[in-house]
Design a protein around this motif. Structure first.
Motif, PDB file in Angstrom:
ATOM      1  N   MET A   1       0.829  -1.176   0.000  1.00 43.73           N
ATOM      2  CA  MET A   1       0.000   0.000   0.000  1.00 43.73           C
ATOM      3  C   MET A   1       0.878   1.245   0.000  1.00 43.73           C
ATOM      4  O   MET A   1       1.822   1.367   0.776  1.00 43.73           O
ATOM      5  CB  MET A   1      -0.896  -0.015   1.236  1.00 43.73           C
ATOM      6  N   ILE A   2       0.577   2.182  -0.868  1.00 42.07           N
ATOM      7  CA  ILE A   2       1.310   3.440  -0.952  1.00 42.07           C
ATOM      8  C   ILE A   2       0.516   4.512  -0.229  1.00 42.07           C
ATOM      9  O   ILE A   2      -0.676   4.679  -0.465  1.00 42.07           O
ATOM     10  CB  ILE A   2       1.528   3.842  -2.429  1.00 42.07           C
ATOM     11  N   LYS A   3       1.210   5.231   0.659  1.00 44.62           N
ATOM     12  CA  LYS A   3       0.557   6.306   1.407  1.00 44.62           C
ATOM     13  C   LYS A   3       1.148   7.645   0.997  1.00 44.62           C
ATOM     14  O   LYS A   3       2.365   7.754   0.791  1.00 44.62           O
ATOM     15  CB  LYS A   3       0.753   6.117   2.911  1.00 44.62           C
ATOM     16  N   LYS A   4       0.299   8.649   0.889  1.00 42.40           N
ATOM     17  CA  LYS A   4       0.757   9.989   0.558  1.00 42.40           C
ATOM     18  C   LYS A   4       1.426  10.607   1.786  1.00 42.40           C
ATOM     19  O   LYS A   4       0.948  10.474   2.910  1.00 42.40           O
ATOM     20  CB  LYS A   4      -0.418  10.859   0.125  1.00 42.40           C
ATOM     21  N   LEU A   5       2.552  11.297   1.551  1.00 43.23           N
ATOM     22  CA  LEU A   5       3.261  11.980   2.624  1.00 43.23           C
ATOM     23  C   LEU A   5       2.468  13.205   3.076  1.00 43.23           C
ATOM     24  O   LEU A   5       1.724  13.793   2.288  1.00 43.23           O
ATOM     25  CB  LEU A   5       4.633  12.441   2.137  1.00 43.23           C
ATOM     26  N   PRO A   6       2.655  13.613   4.308  1.00 43.33           N
ATOM     27  CA  PRO A   6       2.012  14.843   4.776  1.00 43.33           C
ATOM     28  C   PRO A   6       2.492  16.042   3.948  1.00 43.33           C
ATOM     29  O   PRO A   6       3.639  16.076   3.479  1.00 43.33           O
ATOM     30  CB  PRO A   6       2.478  14.974   6.227  1.00 43.33           C
ATOM     31  N   GLU A   7       1.635  17.049   3.812  1.00 47.75           N
ATOM     32  CA  GLU A   7       1.977  18.234   3.017  1.00 47.75           C
ATOM     33  C   GLU A   7       3.257  18.902   3.508  1.00 47.75           C
ATOM     34  O   GLU A   7       4.050  19.388   2.706  1.00 47.75           O
ATOM     35  CB  GLU A   7       0.822  19.241   3.039  1.00 47.75           C
ATOM     36  N   SER A   8       3.471  18.933   4.815  1.00 44.64           N
ATOM     37  CA  SER A   8       4.676  19.578   5.355  1.00 44.64           C
ATOM     38  C   SER A   8       5.943  18.880   4.860  1.00 44.64           C
ATOM     39  O   SER A   8       6.932  19.531   4.527  1.00 44.64           O
ATOM     40  CB  SER A   8       4.641  19.602   6.875  1.00 44.64           C
ATOM     41  N   VAL A   9       5.901  17.573   4.776  1.00 41.89           N
ATOM     42  CA  VAL A   9       7.057  16.810   4.286  1.00 41.89           C
ATOM     43  C   VAL A   9       7.238  17.027   2.790  1.00 41.89           C
ATOM     44  O   VAL A   9       8.364  17.209   2.310  1.00 41.89           O
ATOM     45  CB  VAL A   9       6.890  15.305   4.605  1.00 41.89           C
ATOM     46  N   ILE A  10       6.155  17.060   2.059  1.00 41.67           N
ATOM     47  CA  ILE A  10       6.220  17.303   0.613  1.00 41.67           C
ATOM     48  C   ILE A  10       6.865  18.649   0.330  1.00 41.67           C
ATOM     49  O   ILE A  10       7.725  18.776  -0.541  1.00 41.67           O
ATOM     50  CB  ILE A  10       4.816  17.218  -0.017  1.00 41.67           C
ATOM     51  N   ARG A  11       6.477  19.681   1.092  1.00 35.33           N
ATOM     52  CA  ARG A  11       7.046  21.020   0.887  1.00 35.33           C
ATOM     53  C   ARG A  11       8.536  21.043   1.197  1.00 35.33           C
ATOM     54  O   ARG A  11       9.312  21.681   0.493  1.00 35.33           O
ATOM     55  CB  ARG A  11       6.308  22.041   1.758  1.00 35.33           C
ATOM     56  N   ILE A  12       8.950  20.351   2.242  1.00 37.17           N
ATOM     57  CA  ILE A  12      10.376  20.317   2.594  1.00 37.17           C
ATOM     58  C   ILE A  12      11.179  19.627   1.496  1.00 37.17           C
ATOM     59  O   ILE A  12      12.214  20.120   1.069  1.00 37.17           O
ATOM     60  CB  ILE A  12      10.593  19.609   3.945  1.00 37.17           C
ATOM     61  N   ILE A  13      10.685  18.507   1.020  1.00 38.39           N
ATOM     62  CA  ILE A  13      11.393  17.764  -0.023  1.00 38.39           C
ATOM     63  C   ILE A  13      11.471  18.588  -1.305  1.00 38.39           C
ATOM     64  O   ILE A  13      12.524  18.694  -1.927  1.00 38.39           O
ATOM     65  CB  ILE A  13      10.718  16.400  -0.279  1.00 38.39           C
ATOM     66  N   SER A  14      10.362  19.201  -1.689  1.00 39.91           N
ATOM     67  CA  SER A  14      10.342  19.940  -2.950  1.00 39.91           C
ATOM     68  C   SER A  14      11.193  21.197  -2.886  1.00 39.91           C
ATOM     69  O   SER A  14      11.688  21.658  -3.905  1.00 39.91           O
ATOM     70  CB  SER A  14       8.906  20.292  -3.344  1.00 39.91           C
ATOM     71  N   SER A  15      11.395  21.750  -1.709  1.00 38.62           N
ATOM     72  CA  SER A  15      12.237  22.943  -1.602  1.00 38.62           C
ATOM     73  C   SER A  15      13.710  22.578  -1.423  1.00 38.62           C
ATOM     74  O   SER A  15      14.558  23.452  -1.407  1.00 38.62           O
ATOM     75  CB  SER A  15      11.777  23.812  -0.435  1.00 38.62           C
ATOM     76  N   GLY A  16      14.010  21.302  -1.249  1.00 41.97           N
ATOM     77  CA  GLY A  16      15.393  20.858  -1.122  1.00 41.97           C
ATOM     78  C   GLY A  16      16.024  21.260   0.197  1.00 41.97           C
ATOM     79  O   GLY A  16      17.228  21.433   0.283  1.00 41.97           O
TER      80      GLY A  16
END
Length: 40
Positions: A1-16
């Motif tokens: 099962m694939i779970k979506k990451l929390p938005e806060s984690v997504i923002r951190i990853i995308s901003s590097g």
């Protein structure tokens, strides 16, 4: 099962902005200072 990451984690990853170690943070700060021609 694939779970979506929390938005806060997504923002951190995308901003590097994930720091792998204190040394990596220091290296990034020094590189940014050199790139900006910082004098102080």
């Amino acid at each position: 099962m694939i779970k979506k990451l929390p938005e806060s984690v997504i923002r951190i990853i995308s901003s590097g902005q994930i720091a792998s170690s204190p040394t990596a943070v220091l290296k990034e700060l020094i590189e940014n200072s050199l790139d900006a021609n910082a004098k102080k």
